[in-house]
Design an enzyme around this catalytic site. Structure first.
Site, mmCIF file in Angstrom:
data_model
loop_
_atom_site.group_PDB
_atom_site.id
_atom_site.type_symbol
_atom_site.label_atom_id
_atom_site.label_comp_id
_atom_site.label_asym_id
_atom_site.label_seq_id
_atom_site.Cartn_x
_atom_site.Cartn_y
_atom_site.Cartn_z
ATOM 1 N N CYS A 222 -3.101 7.962 7.087
ATOM 2 C CA CYS A 222 -3.945 6.626 7.259
ATOM 3 C C CYS A 222 -2.873 5.826 7.844
ATOM 4 O O CYS A 222 -1.739 5.973 8.081
ATOM 5 C CB CYS A 222 -4.095 6.347 5.683
ATOM 6 S SG CYS A 222 -4.964 7.432 4.812
ATOM 7 N N THR B 191 0.952 -1.274 0.247
ATOM 8 C CA THR B 191 -0.029 -0.032 -0.045
ATOM 9 C C THR B 191 0.887 1.290 -0.107
ATOM 10 O O THR B 191 1.838 1.325 0.706
ATOM 11 C CB THR B 191 -1.224 0.027 1.218
ATOM 12 O OG1 THR B 191 -1.936 0.882 0.731
ATOM 13 C CG2 THR B 191 -0.362 0.343 2.519
ATOM 14 N N HIS C 146 -5.746 -0.782 4.758
ATOM 15 C CA HIS C 146 -5.223 0.826 4.538
ATOM 16 C C HIS C 146 -6.564 1.713 4.930
ATOM 17 O O HIS C 146 -7.410 1.915 4.213
ATOM 18 C CB HIS C 146 -5.092 1.226 2.991
ATOM 19 C CG HIS C 146 -4.188 2.513 2.609
ATOM 20 N ND1 HIS C 146 -3.595 2.736 1.794
ATOM 21 C CD2 HIS C 146 -4.651 3.745 3.519
ATOM 22 C CE1 HIS C 146 -3.117 4.097 1.789
ATOM 23 N NE2 HIS C 146 -4.010 4.692 2.715
#
Lengths: 160, 282
Positions: free
Chosen positions: A29, A23, A46
């Site tokens: 995040c 990711t 994620h």
């Protein structure tokens, strides 16, 4: 080897030993990574935000956006592929923040607090983490070995 | 001198397409859309791009659209004008920008997401769509396009200063003698953009010093995109949030979190049409 990209607000699980879950560019995040080394099942989430109350409708359509709806789903999905909760290695990365002297936004910290709480509620302990600061991170999980690597923009790659 | 060299690079940038500037100017003085469409139709490139998008599977139209005047019925005036601005801007941003640790397409994604975020901000504030704001948001990092290779050369020193707590933009200025916002403002001026767009690009990290509210809005849009990590590279998280500006527009932390959800949704919907695919590993 093939790469499975986990998009923002999504999760992916696999038992393919040739796969790498990755990711990109987490910002504030957080990537939650689960891996069972015995059956070589792993997953990555994620997540964007701490709490599905921010937008319950979207949380139903896109549970991976939020820590409280995404983490249980990630866990269940790994278990469905044969992972055992007691064996799961839990690693967490992300939650960076811009310079914010007023502490007005603090979304990275809020995300991390929620992740810790929800993992704890599910009886999962964080084994390794790289969170906070002004770091923008990219995270990968190598399914054959369970190695989790974190790339910090401007600061190289390290193994968690 | 390095700064002179950088400024000479600015001169070498291809000029911003005249049609897009003309359209911006016409929208600014509220010219009738029919006249604007006629200007767009004079440019084969823009017309082709509009028709391509209009005839893409995304819209699922049963018949083929063959003119700008027809396209507006399906796309709406505002969206059509957006396409012109995006098409004009894309070529500057698409390449990789190694100084900022951005792979091919990443700076363009950041630009598009920021423009989308500025639309969402207008909606949340109960104001109408503003093409000048959309354009300023799209182009706010244009200075990076030129500065990236100089940042790459001085990166070690820049990052040392950033680690000591200095915002990235200030470190740029100290090490290179130029920062991406100042340079972006110069580029926008050279391209004859309206004053509010120049001002917004120049002060997007420092909105308190700006003459208009545009800089504050671009700042907020930029913060939202960087928080989501979209094209955040090695620098965006090392910039300051101006919370006074957020409060000044009456935005709460909850507003920002709600906007992040909306931003991700809307950005994804437009992404397939306008941007290139995600990166290629570490």
């Amino acid at each position: 080897m093939h790469q499975i990209v986990v998009d923002i607000g999504e999760y992916q699980v696999t038992d393919d030993p040739s796969a790498i879950l990755i990711t990109y560019s987490l910002g504030s995040c957080i990537a939650v990574v689960l891996y069972d080394p015995v059956v070589k099942v792993g997953g990555m989430l994620h997540l964007m935000l701490p709490d599905s109350e921010i937008n319950p409708l979207r949380a139903r359509e896109r549970p991976g956006m939020f820590a409280d709806t995404g983490i249980p789903l990630l866990l269940e999905s790994c278990e469905r592929l044969g992972a055992e909760k007691s064996r799961l290695q839990v690693k967490v990365a992300g939650g960076g923040e811009m310079l914010d002297s007023s502490g007005f936004f603090r979304i990275g910290k809020r995300n991390y607090a929620a992740v810790r709480r929800i993992l704890w509620q599910h009886g999962l302990m964080i084994r390794a983490q790289d969170v906070g600061g002004n770091a923008n991170r990219t995270v990968s999980l190598e399914m054959a070995t369970g190695k989790v690597k974190v790339k910090i923009s401007g600061d190289g790659i390290k193994e968690l | 001198m390095k700064v002179e060299e950088i400024l000479s690079k600015v001169q070498q940038l291809p000029p911003f397409p005249q049609v897009a500037l003309k359209v911006l100017e016409m929208v600014g003085r509220e010219a009738p859309f029919k006249e604007i469409a006629r200007v767009i139709e004079l440019d084969e490139g823009f017309t082709a791009e509009i028709l391509k998008i209009c005839n893409s599977p995304f819209f699922g139209l049963s018949r083929k659209i063959s003119s700008v005047q027809e396209a507006v019925v399906y796309l709406g005036e505002k969206y059509l004008l957006e396409i012109v601005t995006r098409t004009a801007s894309k070529k500057y941003f698409e390449a990789a920008h190694r100084g900022y640790d951005l792979q091919r397409g990443e700076l363009w994604r950041h630009a598009v997401a920021c423009a989308v975020a500025s639309d969402l901000l207008q909606e949340r504030l109960g104001r109408g769509k503003d093409l000048a704001l959309f354009t300023a948001s799209l182009l706010h990092d244009i200075g990076k396009v030129v500065l990236s290779s100089y940042v790459a050369d001085g990166l070690k020193e820049i990052l040392e200063r950033v680690r000591a707590g200095k915002p990235f933009i200030e470190a740029e200025k100290e090490v290179i003698g130029m920062d991406h916002a100042t340079l972006g403002g110069m580029i926008a001026k050279r391209w004859n953009f309206p004053e509010e767009i120049i001002d917004a690009i120049l002060y997007h990290h420092n909105p308190k010093e700006a003459k208009t509210e545009y800089a504050a809005k671009v700042h907020i849009a930029d913060v939202l995109c960087s928080t989501l990590g979209i094209g955040a590279g090695n620098d965006e998280l090392s910039e300051k949030i101006d919370s006074e500006v957020l409060k000044g527009l009456g935005l709460s932390g909850k507003d920002l979190m709600e906007m992040l959800v909306e931003l991700q949704d809307r950005y994804e919907k437009t992404q397939s049409l306008f941007t290139t695919e995600q990166g290629d590993g570490f």
